[in-house]
Design a protein around this motif. Structure first.
Motif, PDB file in Angstrom:
ATOM      1  N   ARG A  56       0.814  -1.219   0.000  1.00  0.00           N
ATOM      2  CA  ARG A  56       0.000   0.000   0.000  1.00  0.00           C
ATOM      3  C   ARG A  56       0.845   1.265   0.000  1.00  0.00           C
ATOM      4  NH1 ARG A  56      -5.464  -0.311   3.713  1.00  0.00           N
ATOM      5  NH2 ARG A  56      -6.127  -2.434   3.209  1.00  0.00           N
ATOM      6  N   ARG A  57       2.064   1.180   0.546  1.00  0.00           N
ATOM      7  CA  ARG A  57       2.916   2.370   0.612  1.00  0.00           C
ATOM      8  C   ARG A  57       3.428   2.775  -0.757  1.00  0.00           C
ATOM      9  NH1 ARG A  57       7.417   0.295   4.522  1.00  0.00           N
ATOM     10  NH2 ARG A  57       7.169  -1.429   3.044  1.00  0.00           N
ATOM     11  N   ALA A  58       3.329   1.878  -1.736  1.00  0.00           N
ATOM     12  CA  ALA A  58       3.926   2.137  -3.038  1.00  0.00           C
ATOM     13  C   ALA A  58       2.972   2.808  -4.021  1.00  0.00           C
ATOM     14  CB  ALA A  58       4.435   0.826  -3.648  1.00  0.00           C
ATOM     15  N   GLU A 214      10.314   6.366  -0.869  1.00  0.00           N
ATOM     16  CA  GLU A 214      11.429   6.286   0.063  1.00  0.00           C
ATOM     17  C   GLU A 214      11.172   7.156   1.291  1.00  0.00           C
ATOM     18  OE1 GLU A 214      14.777   7.399  -2.228  1.00  0.00           O
ATOM     19  OE2 GLU A 214      14.777   5.556  -3.439  1.00  0.00           O
ATOM     20  N   ALA A 215      10.539   8.317   1.071  1.00  0.00           N
ATOM     21  CA  ALA A 215      10.235   9.196   2.204  1.00  0.00           C
ATOM     22  C   ALA A 215       9.280   8.525   3.167  1.00  0.00           C
ATOM     23  CB  ALA A 215       9.644  10.513   1.700  1.00  0.00           C
ATOM     24  N   ALA A 216       8.325   7.745   2.587  1.00  0.00           N
ATOM     25  CA  ALA A 216       7.361   7.048   3.444  1.00  0.00           C
ATOM     26  C   ALA A 216       8.052   6.013   4.311  1.00  0.00           C
ATOM     27  CB  ALA A 216       6.300   6.375   2.576  1.00  0.00           C
ATOM     28  N   GLY A 217       9.195   5.501   3.836  1.00  0.00           N
ATOM     29  CA  GLY A 217       9.886   4.481   4.612  1.00  0.00           C
ATOM     30  C   GLY A 217      11.158   4.998   5.268  1.00  0.00           C
ATOM     31  N   ALA A 218      11.319   6.337   5.336  1.00  0.00           N
ATOM     32  CA  ALA A 218      12.538   6.915   5.900  1.00  0.00           C
ATOM     33  C   ALA A 218      12.629   6.593   7.391  1.00  0.00           C
ATOM     34  CB  ALA A 218      12.549   8.423   5.677  1.00  0.00           C
TER      35      ALA A 218
END
Length: 297
Positions: A56-58, A214-218
């Motif tokens: 979902r984050r993608a 990438e920011a969502a998974g920083a």
């Protein structure tokens, strides 16, 4: 004898008149349909179809636009029927709405129903919610047709329950790039099947840019994690009260295993980041949790 026959004829005529009135009233009452969306299936299947991933984050999903499109499609399929509402089933930590789920719940004619999420981000309790609603609405004759967007075999019992009260259940699916994404036993039980293709979903699903993903998974900072720990502590205290706090304090700085695990899972959900193997961030999380509780004592 003639009087008895006349009385019987009069009663029959009266009965026929009442039946005709009842049938006329039934004819004036429109059929009603509802749409049941298993959001877990929707995100996974639509994400895979349009963006090539179930994460979902993608990708972003325009839920409002998609719900409108589903309502419009139902209007075409059930031409002589009115919409009761759209039921949207999803999972959330401790059944607390995320910001996205809250925005969906605020849409007109939409009811959000939440199951739980376990440590592996798997939905729990959603299928039983669907069954409860389907069965209840069918039993009370609130719907004549149910459009079910889902694919799990566990939904078979929900379909059977609704059909047992006379409702027709129509299975809606999402095109699978390879094979099937709906269980065969579910396909066998429903009254009709319909599959929505790539072109239907393209306007409502968009892959995030690499930078956004990438920011969502920083990696969050220690202060970010400490703040989240304090937030969770506030909710924990509100739900359990001061008696539970008094029982917990003697164990400082250690938390009972069940409390520590719940803290970890909820924090990961809020941060959208895994804290497994991140010992410094785990300590910051516990520190924030304890600091808030001790400030309230």
């Amino acid at each position: 004898m003639n009087d008895d026959l006349g009385a019987l004829t009069a009663r029959i005529d009266r009965t026929n008149e009442l039946l005709q009135r009842m049938l006329a009233e039934v004819a004036k009452t429109p059929s009603t349909h509802a749409i049941f969306v298993d959001a877990g299936y929707l995100y996974a299947a639509a994400g895979r179809l349009v963006s090539g991933t179930e994460d979902r984050r993608a990708f972003d999903l325009d839920a409002e636009g998609l719900i409108e499109a589903l309502i419009d499609r139902a209007r075409t399929i059930f031409a002589d029927s009115r919409l009761l509402r759209v039921y949207w089933y999803d999972g959330a930590r401790r059944r607390i709405h995320t910001a996205e789920q809250q925005s969906i719940a605020e849409l007109p004619d939409v009811k959000v129903r939440l199951g739980n999420l376990n440590a592996n981000n798997q939905q729990k309790g959603v299928d039983s919610l669907i069954r409860t609603d389907l069965e209840s609405l069918a039993r009370h004759r609130a719907i004549s047709d149910a459009a079910l967007l889902g694919g799990d075999e566990d939904l078979v019992s929900a379909v059977e329950a609704a059909q047992g009260y006379g409702a027709r259940v129509h299975l809606w699916g999402i095109e699978a790039p390879e094979g099937r994404n709906q269980a065969e036993p579910l396909l066998w039980e429903v009254d009709s099947q319909r599959t929505f293709d790539l072109e239907f979903f393209k306007p409502y699903v968009s892959r995030r840019t690499a930078a956004a993903y990438e920011a969502a998974g920083a990696r969050p900072t220690r202060e970010d994690v400490r703040f989240v720990g304090a937030q969770i502590a506030a909710k924990w205290l509100a739900a359990r009260g001061r008696e539970s706090l008094v029982e917990l304090l003697p164990g400082h700085p250690y938390l009972p295993g069940s409390v520590d695990q719940d803290l970890l899972v909820e924090a990961e959900g809020l941060l959208q980041y895994s804290l497994r193997g991140q010992s410094d961030l785990r300590r910051a999380l516990r520190d924030g949790f304890w600091e808030h509780l001790q400030a309230q004592y």
